[in-house]
Design a protein around this motif. Sequence first.
Motif, PDB file in Angstrom:
ATOM      1  N   UNK A  22      12.058  -0.875 -19.226  1.00 10.44           N
ATOM      2  CA  UNK A  22      10.726  -1.004 -19.805  1.00 10.44           C
ATOM      3  C   UNK A  22       9.889   0.180 -19.349  1.00 10.44           C
ATOM      4  N   UNK A  23       8.882   0.595 -20.133  1.00 13.02           N
ATOM      5  CA  UNK A  23       8.115   1.803 -19.813  1.00 13.02           C
ATOM      6  C   UNK A  23       7.499   1.757 -18.413  1.00 13.02           C
ATOM      7  N   UNK A  24       7.557   2.879 -17.734  1.00 12.63           N
ATOM      8  CA  UNK A  24       6.986   2.992 -16.400  1.00 12.63           C
ATOM      9  C   UNK A  24       5.466   2.965 -16.453  1.00 12.63           C
ATOM     10  N   UNK A  25       4.854   2.315 -15.461  1.00 11.07           N
ATOM     11  CA  UNK A  25       3.396   2.334 -15.343  1.00 11.07           C
ATOM     12  C   UNK A  25       2.932   3.551 -14.548  1.00 11.07           C
ATOM     13  N   UNK A  26       3.875   4.231 -13.937  1.00 11.77           N
ATOM     14  CA  UNK A  26       3.542   5.374 -13.089  1.00 11.77           C
ATOM     15  C   UNK A  26       3.647   6.691 -13.837  1.00 11.77           C
ATOM     16  N   UNK A 247      -6.351  -3.408   0.906  1.00 10.35           N
ATOM     17  CA  UNK A 247      -5.182  -3.295   0.048  1.00 10.35           C
ATOM     18  C   UNK A 247      -5.422  -2.474  -1.210  1.00 10.35           C
ATOM     19  N   UNK A 248      -6.647  -1.925  -1.368  1.00 11.53           N
ATOM     20  CA  UNK A 248      -6.951  -1.091  -2.534  1.00 11.53           C
ATOM     21  C   UNK A 248      -6.486   0.346  -2.276  1.00 11.53           C
ATOM     22  N   UNK A 249      -5.187   0.480  -2.087  1.00 12.37           N
ATOM     23  CA  UNK A 249      -4.561   1.766  -1.775  1.00 12.37           C
ATOM     24  C   UNK A 249      -3.371   1.968  -2.700  1.00 12.37           C
ATOM     25  N   UNK A 250      -2.892   3.205  -2.769  1.00 14.79           N
ATOM     26  CA  UNK A 250      -1.733   3.474  -3.625  1.00 14.79           C
ATOM     27  C   UNK A 250      -0.483   2.804  -3.071  1.00 14.79           C
ATOM     28  N   UNK A 251      -0.405   2.717  -1.761  1.00 14.64           N
ATOM     29  CA  UNK A 251       0.773   2.113  -1.158  1.00 14.64           C
ATOM     30  C   UNK A 251       0.712   2.162   0.354  1.00 14.64           C
ATOM     31  N   UNK A 252       1.808   1.776   0.967  1.00 14.12           N
ATOM     32  CA  UNK A 252       1.939   1.778   2.426  1.00 14.12           C
ATOM     33  C   UNK A 252       3.149   2.628   2.800  1.00 14.12           C
ATOM     34  N   UNK A 253       3.012   3.395   3.882  1.00 11.16           N
ATOM     35  CA  UNK A 253       4.148   4.077   4.498  1.00 11.16           C
ATOM     36  C   UNK A 253       4.240   3.578   5.933  1.00 11.16           C
ATOM     37  N   UNK A 254       5.386   2.970   6.263  1.00  5.80           N
ATOM     38  CA  UNK A 254       5.618   2.501   7.625  1.00  5.80           C
ATOM     39  C   UNK A 254       6.310   3.602   8.430  1.00  5.80           C
ATOM     40  N   UNK A 255       5.766   3.913   9.606  1.00  6.86           N
ATOM     41  CA  UNK A 255       6.353   4.905  10.505  1.00  6.86           C
ATOM     42  C   UNK A 255       7.121   4.151  11.591  1.00  6.86           C
ATOM     43  N   UNK A 256       8.433   4.163  11.473  1.00 10.35           N
ATOM     44  CA  UNK A 256       9.275   3.389  12.383  1.00 10.35           C
ATOM     45  C   UNK A 256       9.506   4.135  13.705  1.00 10.35           C
ATOM     46  N   UNK A 263       8.543   3.052   2.606  1.00  7.86           N
ATOM     47  CA  UNK A 263       7.331   2.979   1.797  1.00  7.86           C
ATOM     48  C   UNK A 263       7.330   1.773   0.869  1.00  7.86           C
ATOM     49  N   UNK A 264       6.151   1.479   0.355  1.00  8.38           N
ATOM     50  CA  UNK A 264       5.983   0.513  -0.726  1.00  8.38           C
ATOM     51  C   UNK A 264       4.823   0.986  -1.582  1.00  8.38           C
ATOM     52  N   UNK A 265       5.076   1.188  -2.862  1.00 10.30           N
ATOM     53  CA  UNK A 265       4.072   1.638  -3.819  1.00 10.30           C
ATOM     54  C   UNK A 265       3.612   0.435  -4.637  1.00 10.30           C
ATOM     55  N   UNK A 266       2.361   0.426  -5.043  1.00 10.75           N
ATOM     56  CA  UNK A 266       1.871  -0.658  -5.895  1.00 10.75           C
ATOM     57  C   UNK A 266       2.746  -0.827  -7.135  1.00 10.75           C
ATOM     58  N   UNK A 267       3.242   0.297  -7.676  1.00 11.20           N
ATOM     59  CA  UNK A 267       4.072   0.211  -8.876  1.00 11.20           C
ATOM     60  C   UNK A 267       5.385  -0.526  -8.617  1.00 11.20           C
ATOM     61  N   UNK A 268       5.841  -0.521  -7.367  1.00  8.49           N
ATOM     62  CA  UNK A 268       7.054  -1.278  -7.058  1.00  8.49           C
ATOM     63  C   UNK A 268       6.837  -2.774  -7.259  1.00  8.49           C
ATOM     64  N   UNK A 269       5.579  -3.198  -7.219  1.00 11.30           N
ATOM     65  CA  UNK A 269       5.236  -4.603  -7.400  1.00 11.30           C
ATOM     66  C   UNK A 269       4.664  -4.869  -8.791  1.00 11.30           C
TER      67      UNK A 269
END
Length: 324
Positions: A22-26, A247-256, A263-269
Amino acid sequence: MRRLGSVQQKIPCVFVTEVRDEPSRKRESQHFQVLATEHLNPKALGSDVESAIPTEKLDGTCCYVSIYKGEPYLWARFDRKPNKQADKRFKKFQHSEKGSTEFTWNVEEDFKRVPDSWIPAHGVEHCNEQPRPDGNGHIPGWVPVERYNKQYCWHSSVVNYETGVGLVLRTSPDDEEVLEITAVPLSELLEETLELIGTNVNANPYGLGCKKQPIHLLVPHGSLKIRSAPYVNYQQLFGWFQRCEEGKVEGIVWHCNDGTLIKLHRHHLGLKWPLEETFLNSRPVVIHVDLTRYGWEMAQDLFTAFSRLNGQKFDHIQDIKFDV
């Protein structure tokens, strides 16, 4: 927080992802979506993502600070890409029954020429002393942002090589709820990656400046920590992105702790981005740009414009305006 001297070829998503037809939202030209499932990625589990430091993923273009011609320089992201003939063969291979075979590249013949100053990013694999393309057929890399280079004029606007400083947006050392715009010596940013955001980058999702008075800033990766990040769980993260101010951000990057980035991008959800209001724009910002400490003569540039606002505090970064 570790210093980031490289662009990884691909930062994995915190969840296992699947491709949907299906078409990408990104990306408008992309006819598929990469969406997260509810299963944690084994790489995230192996790197103990629960103990990682969550930071805001910013929507800009990646930069790097390293030595060039004996001085600290800003470098722009420049991926080496295949020429038309090689790209056609690669796409045909991607849509074929590949089985266990692997596409074979000839880097010398299959890729477009790059400037002599180009370097591959740290972490790029090599084979027979040649950089190896990633799964998308690109070789991530960098080119130095030289003085008065029109192609990288927005990158150039945030650095001054005479004084060796960059224009940086970061959390204020005096108050973690406040942002700070300041001039930072490039020598203090060596081997770090940063995000360039602003008026003429990625359609300006943060609404910085305007065409007549453009504003661009460098944000060190990992510098904007998320204080109220939820447990790493699909439903909790989905609700956090939808309902929380932070949570009004493009996404999260976890530094392990082992140096891995997840990472997690809003588009992934399947969630919308950009937003009309972002968390970055909800925070007050103070200006600490004092040119007198560098013995500068006044010039009509971004540093001078900010220096005239030195010491001032704004409720929102969008409120910053320069006198013409």
